[in-house]
Motif scaffolding. Structure first.
Motif, PDB file in Angstrom:
ATOM      1  N   PRO A 153       0.829  -1.205   0.000  1.00 50.67           N
ATOM      2  CA  PRO A 153       0.000   0.000   0.000  1.00 50.67           C
ATOM      3  C   PRO A 153       0.865   1.257   0.000  1.00 50.67           C
ATOM      4  CG  PRO A 153      -0.674  -1.502   1.748  1.00 50.67           C
ATOM      5  CD  PRO A 153       0.612  -2.008   1.204  1.00 50.67           C
ATOM      6  N   LEU A 154       0.328   2.317  -0.574  1.00 55.11           N
ATOM      7  CA  LEU A 154       0.995   3.612  -0.545  1.00 55.11           C
ATOM      8  C   LEU A 154       1.010   4.146   0.891  1.00 55.11           C
ATOM      9  CD1 LEU A 154       2.301   5.754  -2.323  1.00 55.11           C
ATOM     10  CD2 LEU A 154       0.044   6.732  -2.675  1.00 55.11           C
ATOM     11  N   SER A 155      -0.106   3.956   1.573  1.00 59.61           N
ATOM     12  CA  SER A 155      -0.208   4.317   2.985  1.00 59.61           C
ATOM     13  C   SER A 155      -1.283   3.444   3.621  1.00 59.61           C
ATOM     14  CB  SER A 155      -0.574   5.792   3.160  1.00 59.61           C
ATOM     15  OG  SER A 155      -1.913   6.013   2.746  1.00 59.61           O
ATOM     16  N   MET A 156      -1.234   3.345   4.940  1.00 58.51           N
ATOM     17  CA  MET A 156      -2.250   2.590   5.680  1.00 58.51           C
ATOM     18  C   MET A 156      -2.703   3.405   6.874  1.00 58.51           C
ATOM     19  SD  MET A 156      -0.876  -1.338   5.685  1.00 58.51           S
ATOM     20  CE  MET A 156       0.840  -0.994   6.084  1.00 58.51           C
ATOM     21  N   THR A 157      -3.994   3.594   6.974  1.00 59.67           N
ATOM     22  CA  THR A 157      -4.604   4.194   8.151  1.00 59.67           C
ATOM     23  C   THR A 157      -5.526   3.114   8.699  1.00 59.67           C
ATOM     24  OG1 THR A 157      -4.509   6.387   7.151  1.00 59.67           O
ATOM     25  CG2 THR A 157      -5.999   6.088   9.029  1.00 59.67           C
ATOM     26  N   LEU A 158      -5.093   2.504   9.793  1.00 59.72           N
ATOM     27  CA  LEU A 158      -5.779   1.324  10.306  1.00 59.72           C
ATOM     28  C   LEU A 158      -6.171   1.514  11.762  1.00 59.72           C
ATOM     29  CD1 LEU A 158      -3.254  -1.284   8.864  1.00 59.72           C
ATOM     30  CD2 LEU A 158      -5.409  -0.531   7.833  1.00 59.72           C
ATOM     31  N   MET A 159      -7.339   1.006  12.109  1.00 60.71           N
ATOM     32  CA  MET A 159      -7.790   1.024  13.490  1.00 60.71           C
ATOM     33  C   MET A 159      -7.811  -0.416  13.979  1.00 60.71           C
ATOM     34  SD  MET A 159     -11.131   2.671  15.450  1.00 60.71           S
ATOM     35  CE  MET A 159     -11.757   3.222  13.932  1.00 60.71           C
ATOM     36  N   PHE A 160      -7.130  -0.652  15.097  1.00 58.30           N
ATOM     37  CA  PHE A 160      -7.048  -1.977  15.715  1.00 58.30           C
ATOM     38  C   PHE A 160      -7.631  -1.932  17.114  1.00 58.30           C
ATOM     39  CE2 PHE A 160      -3.425  -1.811  12.821  1.00 58.30           C
ATOM     40  CZ  PHE A 160      -3.480  -3.046  12.207  1.00 58.30           C
ATOM     41  N   GLN A 161      -7.872  -3.097  17.656  1.00 57.80           N
ATOM     42  CA  GLN A 161      -8.206  -3.192  19.069  1.00 57.80           C
ATOM     43  C   GLN A 161      -6.982  -2.699  19.854  1.00 57.80           C
ATOM     44  OE1 GLN A 161      -9.257  -7.162  20.279  1.00 57.80           O
ATOM     45  NE2 GLN A 161     -10.669  -6.384  21.817  1.00 57.80           N
ATOM     46  N   LYS A 162      -7.191  -2.084  20.993  1.00 57.32           N
ATOM     47  CA  LYS A 162      -6.108  -1.459  21.751  1.00 57.32           C
ATOM     48  C   LYS A 162      -4.935  -2.406  21.998  1.00 57.32           C
ATOM     49  CE  LYS A 162      -5.077   1.126  25.967  1.00 57.32           C
ATOM     50  NZ  LYS A 162      -3.689   0.916  25.786  1.00 57.32           N
ATOM     51  N   GLU A 163      -5.198  -3.650  22.330  1.00 58.04           N
ATOM     52  CA  GLU A 163      -4.125  -4.601  22.631  1.00 58.04           C
ATOM     53  C   GLU A 163      -3.233  -4.835  21.414  1.00 58.04           C
ATOM     54  OE1 GLU A 163      -7.362  -5.108  23.348  1.00 58.04           O
ATOM     55  OE2 GLU A 163      -7.330  -5.022  25.542  1.00 58.04           O
ATOM     56  N   VAL A 164      -3.834  -4.894  20.240  1.00 56.75           N
ATOM     57  CA  VAL A 164      -3.059  -5.081  19.010  1.00 56.75           C
ATOM     58  C   VAL A 164      -2.252  -3.817  18.714  1.00 56.75           C
ATOM     59  CG1 VAL A 164      -3.162  -5.566  16.535  1.00 56.75           C
ATOM     60  CG2 VAL A 164      -4.720  -6.742  18.097  1.00 56.75           C
ATOM     61  N   ALA A 165      -2.873  -2.660  18.843  1.00 56.94           N
ATOM     62  CA  ALA A 165      -2.165  -1.396  18.615  1.00 56.94           C
ATOM     63  C   ALA A 165      -0.988  -1.256  19.578  1.00 56.94           C
ATOM     64  CB  ALA A 165      -3.124  -0.228  18.766  1.00 56.94           C
ATOM     65  N   ASP A 166      -1.178  -1.666  20.825  1.00 59.60           N
ATOM     66  CA  ASP A 166      -0.084  -1.614  21.800  1.00 59.60           C
ATOM     67  C   ASP A 166       1.080  -2.493  21.367  1.00 59.60           C
ATOM     68  OD1 ASP A 166      -1.493   0.137  23.399  1.00 59.60           O
ATOM     69  OD2 ASP A 166      -2.174  -1.412  24.808  1.00 59.60           O
ATOM     70  N   ARG A 167       0.804  -3.668  20.805  1.00 55.93           N
ATOM     71  CA  ARG A 167       1.859  -4.569  20.339  1.00 55.93           C
ATOM     72  C   ARG A 167       2.578  -3.993  19.120  1.00 55.93           C
ATOM     73  NH1 ARG A 167      -1.726  -9.180  19.464  1.00 55.93           N
ATOM     74  NH2 ARG A 167      -0.269  -9.693  17.816  1.00 55.93           N
ATOM     75  N   ILE A 168       1.833  -3.340  18.250  1.00 53.66           N
ATOM     76  CA  ILE A 168       2.422  -2.757  17.040  1.00 53.66           C
ATOM     77  C   ILE A 168       3.396  -1.632  17.392  1.00 53.66           C
ATOM     78  CG2 ILE A 168       1.890  -1.335  15.006  1.00 53.66           C
ATOM     79  CD1 ILE A 168      -0.748  -3.004  14.801  1.00 53.66           C
ATOM     80  N   ALA A 169       3.034  -0.796  18.339  1.00 54.32           N
ATOM     81  CA  ALA A 169       3.827   0.395  18.657  1.00 54.32           C
ATOM     82  C   ALA A 169       4.688   0.252  19.910  1.00 54.32           C
ATOM     83  CB  ALA A 169       2.886   1.591  18.817  1.00 54.32           C
ATOM     84  N   ALA A 170       4.754  -0.939  20.488  1.00 52.18           N
ATOM     85  CA  ALA A 170       5.494  -1.128  21.738  1.00 52.18           C
ATOM     86  C   ALA A 170       6.990  -0.883  21.548  1.00 52.18           C
ATOM     87  CB  ALA A 170       5.274  -2.545  22.259  1.00 52.18           C
TER      88      ALA A 170
END
Length: 82
Positions: free
Chosen positions: A44-61
């Motif tokens: 993708p050129l860009s991704m704007t994604l909304m995840f469940q908080k626990e998943v987002a925490d793992r992505i940005a940890a």
């Protein structure tokens, strides 16, 4: 706009060139889709994604955080997650 089962879509066959991905991803498919889009043949050129908080925490940890793991390593190596 593509209406389909996102896990089964072959983006390169539907979209000419890169495109933007915007989605609210359910818990059970969020991680496989993100990994697919980051490491697959179509990027993708860009991704704007909304995840469940626990998943987002793992992505940005950050390193040494309890949530840091494979998902965070892949995401942070290939994109800017916030």
């Amino acid at each position: 706009v593509v209406e389909a089962d996102a896990l089964g879509v072959r983006e390169a066959e539907l979209v000419e060139g890169p495109a933007h991905v915007v989605s609210n991803l359910p818990y059970n498919v969020g991680t496989p889709l993100l990994i697919k889009w980051l490491t697959g043949p179509w990027r993708p050129l860009s991704m704007t994604l909304m995840f469940q908080k626990e998943v987002a925490d793992r992505i940005a940890a950050p390193v040494n955080d309890d949530a840091y793991g494979r998902l965070g390593v892949i995401c942070q190596a290939l994109c800017s997650a916030k």
